[in-house]
Design a protein around this motif. Structure first.
Motif, mmCIF file in Angstrom:
data_model
loop_
_atom_site.group_PDB
_atom_site.id
_atom_site.type_symbol
_atom_site.label_atom_id
_atom_site.label_comp_id
_atom_site.label_asym_id
_atom_site.label_seq_id
_atom_site.Cartn_x
_atom_site.Cartn_y
_atom_site.Cartn_z
ATOM 1 N N VAL A 170 0.861 -1.480 0.017
ATOM 2 C CA VAL A 170 -0.086 0.266 -0.112
ATOM 3 C C VAL A 170 0.932 0.912 0.114
ATOM 4 C CG1 VAL A 170 -1.792 1.240 1.361
ATOM 5 C CG2 VAL A 170 -2.005 -1.130 1.037
ATOM 6 N N ARG A 171 2.020 0.915 0.331
ATOM 7 C CA ARG A 171 3.111 2.012 1.259
ATOM 8 C C ARG A 171 3.281 2.531 -0.190
ATOM 9 N NH1 ARG A 171 8.188 2.440 1.914
ATOM 10 N NH2 ARG A 171 7.703 0.164 2.733
ATOM 11 N N MET A 221 3.190 -1.262 -13.095
ATOM 12 C CA MET A 221 2.857 -1.511 -14.459
ATOM 13 C C MET A 221 1.312 -2.293 -14.142
ATOM 14 S SD MET A 221 4.476 -4.892 -16.807
ATOM 15 C CE MET A 221 3.528 -6.089 -15.665
ATOM 16 N N ILE A 222 1.514 -3.289 -13.208
ATOM 17 C CA ILE A 222 -0.008 -3.302 -12.715
ATOM 18 C C ILE A 222 -1.025 -2.702 -13.197
ATOM 19 C CG2 ILE A 222 -1.031 -4.847 -11.438
ATOM 20 C CD1 ILE A 222 1.054 -6.314 -10.993
ATOM 21 N N ARG A 223 -0.551 -1.548 -11.764
ATOM 22 C CA ARG A 223 -1.049 -0.024 -11.103
ATOM 23 C C ARG A 223 -1.490 0.438 -13.043
ATOM 24 N NH1 ARG A 223 -0.053 4.725 -10.689
ATOM 25 N NH2 ARG A 223 -2.288 5.759 -10.400
ATOM 26 N N LYS A 224 -0.723 0.556 -13.147
ATOM 27 C CA LYS A 224 -1.696 1.206 -15.163
ATOM 28 C C LYS A 224 -2.411 0.192 -15.881
ATOM 29 C CE LYS A 224 0.496 4.872 -15.988
ATOM 30 N NZ LYS A 224 -0.075 5.992 -15.824
ATOM 31 N N THR A 225 -1.895 -0.938 -16.013
ATOM 32 C CA THR A 225 -2.772 -1.612 -16.980
ATOM 33 C C THR A 225 -3.716 -1.951 -16.297
ATOM 34 O OG1 THR A 225 -0.296 -2.521 -18.077
ATOM 35 C CG2 THR A 225 -2.442 -4.159 -18.674
ATOM 36 N N GLY A 253 10.601 -4.996 -7.182
ATOM 37 C CA GLY A 253 9.435 -4.876 -7.223
ATOM 38 C C GLY A 253 8.543 -4.406 -7.520
ATOM 39 N N ARG A 254 9.126 -2.867 -7.815
ATOM 40 C CA ARG A 254 8.235 -1.526 -7.827
ATOM 41 C C ARG A 254 7.804 -1.250 -9.811
ATOM 42 N NH1 ARG A 254 10.781 3.728 -6.641
ATOM 43 N NH2 ARG A 254 12.445 2.477 -7.110
ATOM 44 N N ILE A 255 8.616 -1.908 -9.994
ATOM 45 C CA ILE A 255 8.473 -1.879 -11.086
ATOM 46 C C ILE A 255 6.663 -2.383 -11.851
ATOM 47 C CG2 ILE A 255 10.095 -3.163 -12.394
ATOM 48 C CD1 ILE A 255 11.256 -1.938 -14.429
ATOM 49 N N LYS A 256 7.300 -3.420 -11.368
ATOM 50 C CA LYS A 256 5.860 -4.655 -11.530
ATOM 51 C C LYS A 256 5.204 -4.335 -10.669
ATOM 52 C CE LYS A 256 4.910 -9.164 -10.760
ATOM 53 N NZ LYS A 256 5.082 -10.357 -10.546
ATOM 54 N N LEU A 257 4.351 -2.973 -10.033
ATOM 55 C CA LEU A 257 3.626 -3.343 -9.481
ATOM 56 C C LEU A 257 3.210 -1.696 -9.851
ATOM 57 C CD1 LEU A 257 1.819 -2.522 -6.877
ATOM 58 C CD2 LEU A 257 3.880 -0.931 -5.595
ATOM 59 N N LEU A 289 4.122 5.278 -6.188
ATOM 60 C CA LEU A 289 3.980 5.672 -6.983
ATOM 61 C C LEU A 289 3.080 6.815 -7.302
ATOM 62 C CD1 LEU A 289 4.552 1.819 -8.134
ATOM 63 C CD2 LEU A 289 6.272 3.610 -8.238
ATOM 64 N N LYS A 290 2.048 6.933 -6.824
ATOM 65 C CA LYS A 290 0.382 7.296 -8.020
ATOM 66 C C LYS A 290 0.930 9.120 -7.021
ATOM 67 C CE LYS A 290 -3.345 5.945 -6.536
ATOM 68 N NZ LYS A 290 -4.802 5.737 -4.907
ATOM 69 N N ASP A 291 2.361 9.698 -6.156
ATOM 70 C CA ASP A 291 2.379 10.609 -5.489
ATOM 71 C C ASP A 291 3.509 11.300 -6.259
ATOM 72 O OD1 ASP A 291 0.641 10.480 -4.096
ATOM 73 O OD2 ASP A 291 1.653 10.669 -2.189
ATOM 74 N N ARG A 292 4.271 10.074 -6.840
ATOM 75 C CA ARG A 292 5.351 10.155 -7.909
ATOM 76 C C ARG A 292 5.375 10.725 -9.135
ATOM 77 N NH1 ARG A 292 11.294 7.459 -6.943
ATOM 78 N NH2 ARG A 292 11.218 8.990 -8.675
ATOM 79 N N GLU A 293 4.248 10.365 -9.899
ATOM 80 C CA GLU A 293 3.995 9.915 -11.229
ATOM 81 C C GLU A 293 3.712 11.757 -11.632
ATOM 82 O OE1 GLU A 293 1.865 7.683 -14.676
ATOM 83 O OE2 GLU A 293 1.793 7.302 -13.139
#
Length: 346
Positions: A188-189, A222-226, A216-220, A194-198
């Motif tokens: 969650v953190r 990609m999942i969020r955006k998709t 692993g943030r790159i996977k998270l 990621l949402k704040d930085r984008e």
């Protein structure tokens, strides 16, 4: 349902993504397998005239180690215990030398002894140093495989399913290993970060994610955006047509691509394959010079303008002399390891 990991998976999706790399490194893998077996022979026991573990079990052990070796050094000691548990369960379910109904405890003990004597994290043995050299390469190429696999799961026809914990890299083995507690607060953190930085700087965020892919943030991301794209295009993914796309140019065998279409809504997905054969050096992205003139052929009725979901860049197709529309893939994979495009309406 598109599922890549479950409560009953013997080796998780990201473990298998690493192990699949061995099919591209067949000569390297075979030579190391024979070498490791020779070096570790002193740790084998002979029971009833047979060396323990047998060749198949030893190969399974090394493959699993390559696939599941943890990213953090602090987790390596616990990994040996997890590895022992995995192998003992695999032995019994194979029913070759032992089984749940008729366990051969002496045989199982010999295999456990072999693991504990040969697999020593931070050890200076020839085996461990040689193993870690190959493991780093397998982990690197496996990261590309894992991202490709996850994007295909989310965009192919069907409903994507995520087993808890796989939002980040997950190198779990058979249960009960894959039922360990998941740190959801961490996820969650990271998601909120990621949402704040984008909005503040997507380019810098992408560089950070690619450069620190091991966290692993790159996977998270990609999942969020998709999944957000799926949510805003529900009919496209629930009822849309699936259109396989062909590549054009050199290296076309190294890409999987397809389109989804529902009325005026379009999406294009492109992911690399056989990356170990493609890259001469381990680089976090696929430099465009390794994909000379690689293009994807689009249907004639496709949109004239596309938006890259991950980079937010605009992509314009080209019309060839043959009247075919093509998309340049090499320049997109130079910025993010996989591609998801939104076709803007005419």
């Amino acid at each position: 349902m598109n599922t890549t990991s479950t409560h009953d998976t013997k080796r998780s999706e990201d473990v298998r993504a690493r192990i699949n790399v061995l099919s591209e490194l067949d000569n390297t893998w075979l030579s190391r397998l024979h070498r490791w077996s020779r070096w570790n022979r002193p740790y084998q026991k002979v029971l009833k005239g047979r060396s323990v573990p047998d060749p198949s079990e030893e190969s399974l052990l090394y493959q699993t180690m390559l696939g599941a070796w943890p990213l953090e050094p602090g987790e390596e000691a616990a990994f040996v215990e997890r590895l022992v548990g995995f192998m003992l369960k695999a032995l019994r379910e194979a029913k070759t030398h032992t089984s749940w109904i008729s366990p051969d405890l002496e045989y199982e003990s010999a295999v456990e002894s072999f693991i504990r004597n040969s697999v020593i994290p931070h050890g200076k043995s020839r085996f461990m140093e040689d193993f870690m050299e190959l493991q780093k390469a397998v982990a690197f190429y496996g990261y590309h495989n894992a991202l490709s696999q996850t994007l295909l799961k989310m965009t192919s026809p069907g409903v994507p399913d995520f087993y808890h914990g796989t939002e980040l890299w997950d190198f779990s083995l058979v249960d009960p290993d894959n039922r360990r507690p998941v740190d959801f607060e961490k996820r969650v953190r990271l998601l909120e970060e990621l949402k704040d930085r984008e909005p503040a700087g997507l380019d810098e965020l992408l560089k950070d994610l690619v450069g620190n892919r091991q966290d692993g943030r790159i996977k998270l991301f990609m999942i969020r955006k998709t999944l957000n794209f799926r949510n805003s295009h529900r009919e496209l993914f629930a009822r849309g047509e699936y259109i396989p796309l062909e590549g054009a140019g050199r290296r076309r065998e190294h890409v999987i691509a397809f389109a989804r279409r529902w009325r005026k809504q379009w999406a294009v997905v492109a992911v690399p394959r056989l990356v170990a054969r493609l890259l001469q050096k381990q680089k976090p992205l696929l430099p465009k010079e390794r994909w000379p003139a690689l293009q994807i052929i689009l249907p004639s009725e496709c949109p004239e303008k596309w938006r890259n979901i991950f980079t937010n860049g605009t992509v314009l197709p080209k019309r060839l002399a043959s009247s075919q529309w093509v998309l340049p893939i090499n320049t997109m994979l130079d910025k993010f390891p996989v591609v998801l495009l939104d076709g803007a309406e005419q």
